[in-house]
Design a protein around this motif. Structure first.
Motif, mmCIF file in Angstrom:
data_model
loop_
_atom_site.group_PDB
_atom_site.id
_atom_site.type_symbol
_atom_site.label_atom_id
_atom_site.label_comp_id
_atom_site.label_asym_id
_atom_site.label_seq_id
_atom_site.Cartn_x
_atom_site.Cartn_y
_atom_site.Cartn_z
ATOM 1 N N UNK A 166 0.832 -1.211 0.000
ATOM 2 C CA UNK A 166 0.000 0.000 0.000
ATOM 3 C C UNK A 166 0.864 1.259 0.000
ATOM 4 N N UNK A 167 1.948 1.241 0.766
ATOM 5 C CA UNK A 167 2.862 2.380 0.791
ATOM 6 C C UNK A 167 3.455 2.627 -0.594
ATOM 7 N N UNK A 168 3.840 1.568 -1.271
ATOM 8 C CA UNK A 168 4.444 1.730 -2.595
ATOM 9 C C UNK A 168 3.440 2.232 -3.625
ATOM 10 N N UNK A 169 2.204 1.767 -3.534
ATOM 11 C CA UNK A 169 1.171 2.258 -4.462
ATOM 12 C C UNK A 169 0.921 3.745 -4.226
ATOM 13 N N UNK A 170 0.776 4.138 -2.956
ATOM 14 C CA UNK A 170 0.561 5.555 -2.650
ATOM 15 C C UNK A 170 1.786 6.397 -2.979
ATOM 16 N N UNK B 51 3.838 5.803 -5.429
ATOM 17 C CA UNK B 51 3.816 5.977 -6.882
ATOM 18 C C UNK B 51 2.818 7.059 -7.284
ATOM 19 N N UNK B 52 1.646 7.050 -6.643
ATOM 20 C CA UNK B 52 0.655 8.079 -6.955
ATOM 21 C C UNK B 52 1.146 9.474 -6.575
ATOM 22 N N UNK B 53 1.811 9.594 -5.460
ATOM 23 C CA UNK B 53 2.301 10.899 -5.014
ATOM 24 C C UNK B 53 3.433 11.404 -5.903
ATOM 25 N N UNK B 54 4.358 10.521 -6.251
ATOM 26 C CA UNK B 54 5.510 10.969 -7.045
ATOM 27 C C UNK B 54 5.191 11.097 -8.537
ATOM 28 N N UNK B 55 4.148 10.416 -9.010
ATOM 29 C CA UNK B 55 3.849 10.500 -10.439
ATOM 30 C C UNK B 55 3.413 11.906 -10.845
ATOM 31 N N UNK B 56 2.809 12.650 -9.931
ATOM 32 C CA UNK B 56 2.420 14.025 -10.244
ATOM 33 C C UNK B 56 3.636 14.933 -10.351
ATOM 34 N N UNK B 57 4.652 14.667 -9.543
ATOM 35 C CA UNK B 57 5.842 15.526 -9.559
ATOM 36 C C UNK B 57 6.848 15.078 -10.617
#
Length: 117
Positions: free
Chosen positions: A43-47, A49-55
């Motif tokens: 779950x940490x890795x999925x979140x 990825x979502x957080x860093x994909x925007x940046x």
């Protein structure tokens, strides 16, 4: 008498160490701890990825893959340490410990009873 007292103390220590190794070897980690750790990491890795994909855009995917490899590797190493006395390549050499104890007991028993230690 002193030799028998030291032999008794050595035997008590040996018995205590053997009991501790048996408790470690026969007490697996409950499945819920292993499952909870794995679910949390995924779950940490999925979140992440979502957080860093925007940046970072597409650069986030390889960076999260590397972080996932590292975190899941630590988790796998922890579960491997759960049962250390099996006969696999990463396990402790219980036979070597037993041979060392056997050699020490033979050396101890070879000392004459009338000599001082």
């Amino acid at each position: 008498a002193l030799l028998l007292q030291s032999a008794g103390q050595a035997l008590d220590a040996l018995t205590g160490a053997m009991g501790a190794m048996e408790r470690i070897g026969n007490t697996p980690l409950p499945f819920i701890y292993v499952a909870h750790g794995r679910i949390f990491i995924v779950m940490y890795l999925v979140l992440l990825d979502l957080a860093y994909s925007q940046m970072w855009g597409w650069l986030a995917l390889p960076s999260v893959a590397v972080a996932g490899f590292l975190l899941l590797g630590i988790e796998i190493a922890a579960t491997e340490c759960e049962r250390p006395f099996r006969c696999r390549t990463n396990d402790l050499f219980l036979e070597a410990y037993c041979l060392a104890v056997s050699d020490n007991v033979e050396l101890f028993l070879s000392v004459p009873a009338d000599s001082d230690p």
